[in-house]
Design an enzyme around this catalytic site. Structure first.
Site, PDB file in Angstrom:
ATOM      1  N   LYS A 137       0.790  -1.307   0.109  1.00 28.95           N
ATOM      2  CA  LYS A 137      -0.247   0.073  -0.162  1.00 28.95           C
ATOM      3  C   LYS A 137       0.755   1.140   0.166  1.00 28.95           C
ATOM      4  O   LYS A 137       0.634   2.100  -0.739  1.00 28.95           O
ATOM      5  CB  LYS A 137      -0.821   0.034   1.229  1.00 28.95           C
ATOM      6  CG  LYS A 137      -2.046   1.133   1.065  1.00 28.95           C
ATOM      7  CD  LYS A 137      -2.836   1.133   2.371  1.00 28.95           C
ATOM      8  CE  LYS A 137      -2.092   1.978   3.398  1.00 28.95           C
ATOM      9  NZ  LYS A 137      -2.757   2.584   4.599  1.00 28.95           N
ATOM     10  N   ASP A 156      -6.946   1.147   1.070  1.00 26.00           N
ATOM     11  CA  ASP A 156      -6.980   1.587   2.524  1.00 26.00           C
ATOM     12  C   ASP A 156      -8.118   1.135   2.965  1.00 26.00           C
ATOM     13  O   ASP A 156      -9.006   0.465   2.237  1.00 26.00           O
ATOM     14  CB  ASP A 156      -6.459   2.838   2.637  1.00 26.00           C
ATOM     15  CG  ASP A 156      -7.505   3.916   2.513  1.00 26.00           C
ATOM     16  OD1 ASP A 156      -8.540   3.490   1.503  1.00 26.00           O
ATOM     17  OD2 ASP A 156      -7.592   5.108   2.643  1.00 26.00           O
TER      18      ASP A 156
END
Ligand code: SF4
Length: 227
Positions: A137, A156
């Site tokens: 991420k 997220d």
């Protein structure tokens, strides 16, 4: 109110083409709603974004942005973070939470930057993942926003929640959600798409009590799992 299982079945009945078309319309709708959607972590170079993204784990961007002006001034280079005493760095980032782990991640990543990349942030997923303390991420955030490279979709908590509610995927794991979204969204829009979902998640599709009656894309949303 249809239950989650029924909705999942309804979602499975949607053809791949119909889902692609609906995804395109969702992007258009969100682009019209948030023409200025962008990364909300303040930064002026790739290193600052890398640090801010590490700090943003389990913390709001707003809080990170309160801490980073002083932090970036105090530690302007990867070498500065790498050589900083851990206790000093912990104190500087304390208010972002999980400060001991974040300090370890920052120091490990910056140590690798100094040793392997001359202090510069690399531009590939592989090299970023090889830095200590940098997950997929974080790497996606840095590549997409510091280098304008669409190597993946940032998943997220907002992106995961909205992808499910919008019926784009029934997957729960971020890596699996990302794979599905990469199939549905044109590659040149991967970074933009995560900004759009994050902005909508912060402004309309809240985790609790999403504002569905006023939602700009409600006509495109099956509201999977929304009571
Ligand atoms: S209709 Fe509701 S659940 Fe769907 S995107 Fe809008 S706010 Fe979220």
């Amino acid at each position: 109110m249809r239950d989650r299982t029924t909705l999942k079945r309804a979602m499975a009945r949607e053809s791949k083409q119909a889902k692609l078309d609906r995804t395109r319309k969702i992007i258009e709708g969100l682009q019209a709603t948030y023409p200025d959607a962008h990364c909300e972590l303040n930064h002026s170079n790739p290193l600052e974004l890398l640090i801010a993204t590490i700090l943003s784990a389990q913390c709001t961007d707003k809080r990170v942005n309160l801490v980073t002006p002083q932090l970036f001034k105090r530690y302007p280079t990867a070498a500065a973070y790498a050589s900083a005493p851990a206790a000093e760095l912990e104190e500087a980032i304390k208010s972002t939470g999980f400060f001991r782990n974040k300090t370890k991640s920052i120091k490990a990543a910056c140590q690798s930057l100094v040793e392997k990349h001359g202090g510069q942030v690399p531009r590939t997923m592989e090299e970023l993942r090889e830095l200590g303390g940098v997950g997929r991420k974080t790497a996606n955030v840095v590549l997409g926003n510091a280098f304008n490279l669409n190597c993946g979709v940032v998943v997220d908590t907002h992106v995961a929640r909205l992808a499910q509610r919008l019926g784009l995927t029934a997957e729960e794991a971020p890596e699996k959600i990302e794979q599905v979204l990469m199939q549905l969204v044109p590659q040149d829009q991967w970074t933009l798409f995560s900004h759009l979902l994050i902005w909508h998640g912060r402004r309309r599709c809240f985790a609790r009590n999403p504002d569905c009656p006023n939602c700009e894309i409600k006509h495109l949303c099956p509201r999977i799992g929304v009571k």
